[in-house]
Write a protein that holds these residues in place. Structure first.
Motif, PDB file in Angstrom:
ATOM      1  N   LEU A  24      -1.713  -3.539  14.385  1.00  0.00           N
ATOM      2  CA  LEU A  24      -2.314  -5.173  15.744  1.00  0.00           C
ATOM      3  C   LEU A  24      -3.263  -5.112  16.440  1.00  0.00           C
ATOM      4  O   LEU A  24      -3.750  -5.822  16.712  1.00  0.00           O
ATOM      5  N   ASP A  74       6.090 -13.761  10.591  1.00  0.00           N
ATOM      6  CA  ASP A  74       6.643 -12.803   9.729  1.00  0.00           C
ATOM      7  C   ASP A  74       8.039 -12.948   8.286  1.00  0.00           C
ATOM      8  O   ASP A  74       7.895 -12.963   7.215  1.00  0.00           O
ATOM      9  N   TYR A  93      -2.845 -11.974  16.223  1.00  0.00           N
ATOM     10  CA  TYR A  93      -3.262 -11.286  14.905  1.00  0.00           C
ATOM     11  C   TYR A  93      -3.799 -11.095  13.589  1.00  0.00           C
ATOM     12  O   TYR A  93      -4.076  -9.676  13.589  1.00  0.00           O
ATOM     13  N   ASP A  94      -4.324 -12.069  12.786  1.00  0.00           N
ATOM     14  CA  ASP A  94      -4.451 -12.161  11.769  1.00  0.00           C
ATOM     15  C   ASP A  94      -4.035 -10.943  10.738  1.00  0.00           C
ATOM     16  O   ASP A  94      -4.291 -10.522  10.348  1.00  0.00           O
ATOM     17  N   TYR A  95      -2.473 -11.405  10.745  1.00  0.00           N
ATOM     18  CA  TYR A  95      -1.379 -10.807  10.116  1.00  0.00           C
ATOM     19  C   TYR A  95      -1.008 -11.818   9.234  1.00  0.00           C
ATOM     20  O   TYR A  95      -0.967 -12.678   8.328  1.00  0.00           O
ATOM     21  N   ARG A  96      -0.673 -10.335   8.393  1.00  0.00           N
ATOM     22  CA  ARG A  96      -0.245 -11.084   6.658  1.00  0.00           C
ATOM     23  C   ARG A  96       0.715 -10.316   5.676  1.00  0.00           C
ATOM     24  O   ARG A  96       0.679  -8.686   5.883  1.00  0.00           O
ATOM     25  N   HIS A 137       3.092  -2.516  13.263  1.00  0.00           N
ATOM     26  CA  HIS A 137       4.290  -3.237  13.259  1.00  0.00           C
ATOM     27  C   HIS A 137       4.943  -2.538  11.135  1.00  0.00           C
ATOM     28  O   HIS A 137       3.457  -2.829  10.844  1.00  0.00           O
ATOM     29  N   LEU A 181       2.479 -13.531  16.185  1.00  0.00           N
ATOM     30  CA  LEU A 181       2.040 -12.509  15.184  1.00  0.00           C
ATOM     31  C   LEU A 181       0.486 -13.387  14.638  1.00  0.00           C
ATOM     32  O   LEU A 181      -0.083 -12.712  14.077  1.00  0.00           O
ATOM     33  N   THR A 236       8.848  -4.929  17.735  1.00  0.00           N
ATOM     34  CA  THR A 236       7.312  -4.878  17.855  1.00  0.00           C
ATOM     35  C   THR A 236       7.015  -6.325  18.680  1.00  0.00           C
ATOM     36  O   THR A 236       5.425  -6.160  19.604  1.00  0.00           O
ATOM     37  N   LYS A 276       0.950  -2.365   9.541  1.00  0.00           N
ATOM     38  CA  LYS A 276       0.045  -2.967  10.105  1.00  0.00           C
ATOM     39  C   LYS A 276      -0.214  -2.600  11.277  1.00  0.00           C
ATOM     40  O   LYS A 276       0.793  -3.251  12.127  1.00  0.00           O
TER      41      LYS A 276
END
Length: 332
Positions: A207, A164, A195-198, A243, A192, A222, A205
């Protein structure tokens, strides 16, 4: 005798300032400092500034890579913010670092008058947000978001982990206007990436989804929410985690959409006082939209917190994984 407490290892003084990473958890070292160095390679207008806390905000990595773009202002947080505003007026994008307590309490007026009122392109990155140090009220910034939420023009970001932070640094640099970012430093957990997070400024988003409980969270909470979801799944409780790394402007559209799904307890979890933070921001958004789910907050109390080892304090004030799981089961 309390067998649970007896089974826990004896904590040393270092636990007052230890990394929030659990034993064996994946981490990355100094994600903020390394991300800022990478950004500076691409942009000649990036400068780093601190008030005698370069080593303790991971800005020392930037100072080593770009000494000619690093400014050590000494123990003078008001001067730090005033000078950052001056550099921004000259076309630079200063990243000013200190502890969250010093920015929010000691330099507030300078941030308000010099930076925010002028809408200057200053990025304020502050370590030790909320209860991430055990040194007591002088160092625990439990009210920083409440203080800054009322400042016009000021964007507020609360990253969860190393990924993040790495993604937020170029995003807030690209944003035109002042930003206050809560900063995790040193050995920062990495969660993160699973969790295919951007990171997207101003966006929340989902999660993971769940039918029984929706946890809306920011920052380290989170990470705790994801751990709590895993723990409660063993008891047959299905928990969703949303999140929200940007506190202001809040992604009200996503929050209202997710909170509107019937039958779910909505819990806001934050590493901040129960007063004036994410929980009250979410509650206000839901009320204005006419959405009224069962609603609870997991947050720090409206009190001056004790000093001590972080694991002990997180249990005491209800923001550890075990404490969160117990609270949610009780509410259900």
């Amino acid at each position: 005798m309390n067998t649970v407490n007896a089974a826990k290892p004896k904590l040393k003084t270092s636990a007052m300032i230890a990394s929030i990473a659990s034993e064996g958890q994946r981490t990355r070292n100094a994600p903020f400092g390394n991300a800022l160095v990478e950004l500076a390679r691409q942009r000649a207008d990036i400068v780093g500034m601190t008030a005698d806390l370069g080593k303790y905000t991971d800005l020392h990595i930037f100072a080593q890579a770009y000494p000619e773009r690093f400014f050590q202002m000494g123990m003078a947080e008001q001067l730090l913010m005033g000078a950052a505003g001056g550099l921004a007026k000259e076309g630079f994008v200063p990243f000013a670092t200190t502890y969250a307590v010093f920015a929010s309490r000691r330099a507030y007026d300078f941030i308000h008058q010099v930076i925010a009122e002028e809408n200057l392109n200053v990025k304020i990155a502050c370590a030790l947000p909320g209860l991430t140090t055990g040194y007591g009220p002088s160092h625990t910034a439990t009210e920083d978001i409440a203080i800054f939420r009322g400042v016009p023009n000021l964007t507020i970001v609360d990253p969860c982990d190393a990924l993040d932070i790495e993604q937020a640094v170029p995003a807030i640099a690209a944003h035109q206007g002042p930003v206050y970012m809560r900063l995790l430093r040193g050995r920062v957990p990495l969660v993160l990436d699973e969790y295919d997070y951007r990171f997207t400024l101003g966006k929340a988003k989902v999660l993971r989804d769940g039918r029984d409980v929706l946890i809306i969270s920011s920052g380290i909470m989170t990470m705790r929410a994801l751990e709590t979801a895993d723990a409660l799944r063993k008891d047959g409780v299905d928990v969703a985690v949303l999140h929200s790394p940007t506190i202001k402007p809040l992604d009200e559209e996503t929050i209202i959409r997710e909170a509107s799904r019937s039958g779910r307890l909505v819990v806001v979890a934050e590493n901040h006082s129960v007063i004036g933070g994410l929980g009250e921001a979410v509650a206000g958004a839901l009320l204005r939209a006419g959405v009224a789910p069962a609603f609870r907050q997991i947050a720090l109390p409206d009190a001056f917190l004790d000093a001590g080892a972080l694991p002990t304090l997180h249990d005491r004030y209800g923001i550890s994984t075990d404490a969160m799981a117990a609270s949610i089961k009780g509410w259900l």
